[in-house]
Design a protein around this motif. Sequence first.
Motif, PDB file in Angstrom:
ATOM      1  N   GLY A   1       0.847  -1.165   0.000  1.00 19.73           N
ATOM      2  CA  GLY A   1       0.000   0.000   0.000  1.00 19.73           C
ATOM      3  C   GLY A   1       0.889   1.223   0.000  1.00 19.73           C
ATOM      4  N   ALA A   2       0.384   2.273   0.565  1.00 14.33           N
ATOM      5  CA  ALA A   2       1.174   3.486   0.655  1.00 14.33           C
ATOM      6  C   ALA A   2       2.442   3.197   1.441  1.00 14.33           C
ATOM      7  CB  ALA A   2       0.350   4.567   1.355  1.00 14.33           C
TER       8      ALA A   2
ATOM      9  N   GLN B   1      -9.406   1.932   3.414  1.00 13.00           N
ATOM     10  CA  GLN B   1     -10.582   1.978   4.293  1.00 13.00           C
ATOM     11  C   GLN B   1     -11.031   3.407   4.578  1.00 13.00           C
ATOM     12  OE1 GLN B   1     -12.457  -0.471   5.261  1.00 13.00           O
ATOM     13  NE2 GLN B   1     -11.197  -2.125   4.520  1.00 13.00           N
ATOM     14  N   LEU B   2     -10.056   4.305   4.737  1.00 12.34           N
ATOM     15  CA  LEU B   2     -10.377   5.689   5.063  1.00 12.34           C
ATOM     16  C   LEU B   2     -10.509   6.563   3.827  1.00 12.34           C
ATOM     17  CD1 LEU B   2      -8.020   6.176   8.126  1.00 12.34           C
ATOM     18  CD2 LEU B   2     -10.486   5.748   8.150  1.00 12.34           C
ATOM     19  N   ASP B   3     -10.223   5.978   2.666  1.00 11.36           N
ATOM     20  CA  ASP B   3     -10.301   6.704   1.406  1.00 11.36           C
ATOM     21  C   ASP B   3      -9.491   7.999   1.473  1.00 11.36           C
ATOM     22  OD1 ASP B   3     -11.081   6.993  -1.241  1.00 11.36           O
ATOM     23  OD2 ASP B   3     -12.893   8.120  -0.716  1.00 11.36           O
ATOM     24  N   LEU B   4      -8.202   7.849   1.825  1.00 15.36           N
ATOM     25  CA  LEU B   4      -7.317   9.011   1.909  1.00 15.36           C
ATOM     26  C   LEU B   4      -7.100   9.618   0.530  1.00 15.36           C
ATOM     27  CD1 LEU B   4      -4.508   7.633   4.283  1.00 15.36           C
ATOM     28  CD2 LEU B   4      -6.446   9.093   4.900  1.00 15.36           C
ATOM     29  N   SER B   5      -7.076  10.925   0.500  1.00 18.32           N
ATOM     30  CA  SER B   5      -6.778  11.621  -0.749  1.00 18.32           C
ATOM     31  C   SER B   5      -5.269  11.540  -0.992  1.00 18.32           C
ATOM     32  CB  SER B   5      -7.206  13.085  -0.656  1.00 18.32           C
ATOM     33  OG  SER B   5      -6.366  13.775   0.253  1.00 18.32           O
ATOM     34  N   ASP B   6      -4.851  11.847  -2.205  1.00 18.69           N
ATOM     35  CA  ASP B   6      -3.417  11.860  -2.513  1.00 18.69           C
ATOM     36  C   ASP B   6      -2.687  12.867  -1.634  1.00 18.69           C
ATOM     37  OD1 ASP B   6      -3.715   9.858  -4.403  1.00 18.69           O
ATOM     38  OD2 ASP B   6      -3.808  11.247  -6.109  1.00 18.69           O
ATOM     39  N   ALA B   7      -3.334  14.010  -1.377  1.00 18.20           N
ATOM     40  CA  ALA B   7      -2.723  15.032  -0.523  1.00 18.20           C
ATOM     41  C   ALA B   7      -2.541  14.514   0.907  1.00 18.20           C
ATOM     42  CB  ALA B   7      -3.579  16.296  -0.525  1.00 18.20           C
ATOM     43  N   GLN B   8      -3.538  13.791   1.419  1.00 16.49           N
ATOM     44  CA  GLN B   8      -3.433  13.230   2.760  1.00 16.49           C
ATOM     45  C   GLN B   8      -2.324  12.186   2.823  1.00 16.49           C
ATOM     46  OE1 GLN B   8      -7.602  12.091   3.020  1.00 16.49           O
ATOM     47  NE2 GLN B   8      -7.808  13.341   4.887  1.00 16.49           N
ATOM     48  N   LYS B   9      -2.258  11.330   1.804  1.00 12.04           N
ATOM     49  CA  LYS B   9      -1.196  10.328   1.752  1.00 12.04           C
ATOM     50  C   LYS B   9       0.172  10.997   1.752  1.00 12.04           C
ATOM     51  CE  LYS B   9      -3.967   6.956  -0.775  1.00 12.04           C
ATOM     52  NZ  LYS B   9      -4.166   6.289  -2.072  1.00 12.04           N
ATOM     53  N   ALA B  10       0.309  12.074   0.994  1.00 11.93           N
ATOM     54  CA  ALA B  10       1.574  12.801   0.936  1.00 11.93           C
ATOM     55  C   ALA B  10       1.909  13.418   2.291  1.00 11.93           C
ATOM     56  CB  ALA B  10       1.512  13.886  -0.139  1.00 11.93           C
ATOM     57  N   GLN B  11       0.906  13.962   2.979  1.00 13.51           N
ATOM     58  CA  GLN B  11       1.131  14.549   4.299  1.00 13.51           C
ATOM     59  C   GLN B  11       1.584  13.483   5.297  1.00 13.51           C
ATOM     60  OE1 GLN B  11      -2.821  16.652   4.405  1.00 13.51           O
ATOM     61  NE2 GLN B  11      -1.601  18.175   5.513  1.00 13.51           N
ATOM     62  N   ILE B  12       0.932  12.331   5.264  1.00 14.03           N
ATOM     63  CA  ILE B  12       1.291  11.246   6.182  1.00 14.03           C
ATOM     64  C   ILE B  12       2.699  10.741   5.865  1.00 14.03           C
ATOM     65  CG2 ILE B  12       0.750   8.861   6.819  1.00 14.03           C
ATOM     66  CD1 ILE B  12      -2.236   9.713   6.680  1.00 14.03           C
ATOM     67  N   LYS B  13       3.011  10.636   4.596  1.00 15.58           N
ATOM     68  CA  LYS B  13       4.351  10.210   4.208  1.00 15.58           C
ATOM     69  C   LYS B  13       5.387  11.212   4.707  1.00 15.58           C
ATOM     70  CE  LYS B  13       7.182   8.796   0.329  1.00 15.58           C
ATOM     71  NZ  LYS B  13       7.242   8.552  -1.113  1.00 15.58           N
ATOM     72  N   ASP B  14       5.093  12.501   4.601  1.00 15.26           N
ATOM     73  CA  ASP B  14       6.004  13.530   5.101  1.00 15.26           C
ATOM     74  C   ASP B  14       6.206  13.404   6.608  1.00 15.26           C
ATOM     75  OD1 ASP B  14       6.316  14.565   2.541  1.00 15.26           O
ATOM     76  OD2 ASP B  14       4.911  16.239   2.858  1.00 15.26           O
TER      77      ASP B  14
ATOM     78  N   THR C   1     -10.085  13.992   7.891  1.00 15.49           N
ATOM     79  CA  THR C   1     -11.319  14.775   7.993  1.00 15.49           C
ATOM     80  C   THR C   1     -12.112  14.245   9.198  1.00 15.49           C
ATOM     81  OG1 THR C   1     -12.621  13.239   6.656  1.00 15.49           O
ATOM     82  CG2 THR C   1     -11.419  14.988   5.470  1.00 15.49           C
ATOM     83  N   PRO C   2     -13.111  14.999   9.681  1.00 18.38           N
ATOM     84  CA  PRO C   2     -13.927  14.505  10.789  1.00 18.38           C
ATOM     85  C   PRO C   2     -14.579  13.142  10.485  1.00 18.38           C
ATOM     86  CG  PRO C   2     -14.284  16.847  10.524  1.00 18.38           C
ATOM     87  CD  PRO C   2     -13.423  16.398   9.366  1.00 18.38           C
ATOM     88  N   ASP C   3     -15.053  12.943   9.262  1.00 16.67           N
ATOM     89  CA  ASP C   3     -15.653  11.655   8.898  1.00 16.67           C
ATOM     90  C   ASP C   3     -14.624  10.529   8.954  1.00 16.67           C
ATOM     91  OD1 ASP C   3     -18.173  12.744   8.520  1.00 16.67           O
ATOM     92  OD2 ASP C   3     -17.960  12.912   6.329  1.00 16.67           O
ATOM     93  N   GLN C   4     -13.410  10.802   8.467  1.00 16.11           N
ATOM     94  CA  GLN C   4     -12.354   9.787   8.498  1.00 16.11           C
ATOM     95  C   GLN C   4     -11.954   9.466   9.931  1.00 16.11           C
ATOM     96  OE1 GLN C   4      -9.666  11.951   5.949  1.00 16.11           O
ATOM     97  NE2 GLN C   4      -9.974  10.507   4.248  1.00 16.11           N
ATOM     98  N   LYS C   5     -11.931  10.482  10.788  1.00 10.31           N
ATOM     99  CA  LYS C   5     -11.601  10.264  12.207  1.00 10.31           C
ATOM    100  C   LYS C   5     -12.650   9.356  12.854  1.00 10.31           C
ATOM    101  CE  LYS C   5      -9.145  14.612  12.903  1.00 10.31           C
ATOM    102  NZ  LYS C   5      -9.154  15.918  13.582  1.00 10.31           N
TER     103      LYS C   5
END
Length: 158
Positions: free
Chosen positions: A36-37, A49-62, A128-132
């Motif tokens: 995965g990521a 499962q959380l349907d992370l956006s590409d921007a969120q994935k990049a932030q988490i990777k950072d 996002t609040p929904d993802q949380k």
Amino acid sequence: MRTSYFKLASAALAIVLTAGAALAQNAGPMHGHRGGAFGSPMFGFFGRQLDLSDAQKAQIKDIMTKERPTLKPLMQQLGQSQSQLRQLEMGSFDEAQARTIATQQSQTMTELAVQRARVEAEMIQVLTPDQKSKLAEMWQKHEQRRMQHSNQGAPTAQ
């Protein structure tokens, strides 16, 4: 006592998974696993499962890239203390030395647990609040499964 050991072991496992993802950096999929990521099946699962956006994935990777220098030495310390304990088990056992190593290992696991909580809190802020909410639900289900699994082997009261 047994519960705190399992909590520490669970924290260590979570940290190992987190650190593994951090160390994987841009690695491709692992052999035999769907990557995965960040080369980690676990993060791929959560990402799907959380349907992370590409921007969120990049932030988490950072975040993981930034935290790697903090987590890596702690993981190495944990591995070294485990090796030292194994050597004592295989050689001439010295209980005092084993206690010293176990105490150091406990301190390392505590630091890893604190660092894991800090890193996870930082990553959760990306959601996002929904993802949380969905993540909280996933954690609750995971905890229920873990409790059911741990109770399967427990002796029943008569």
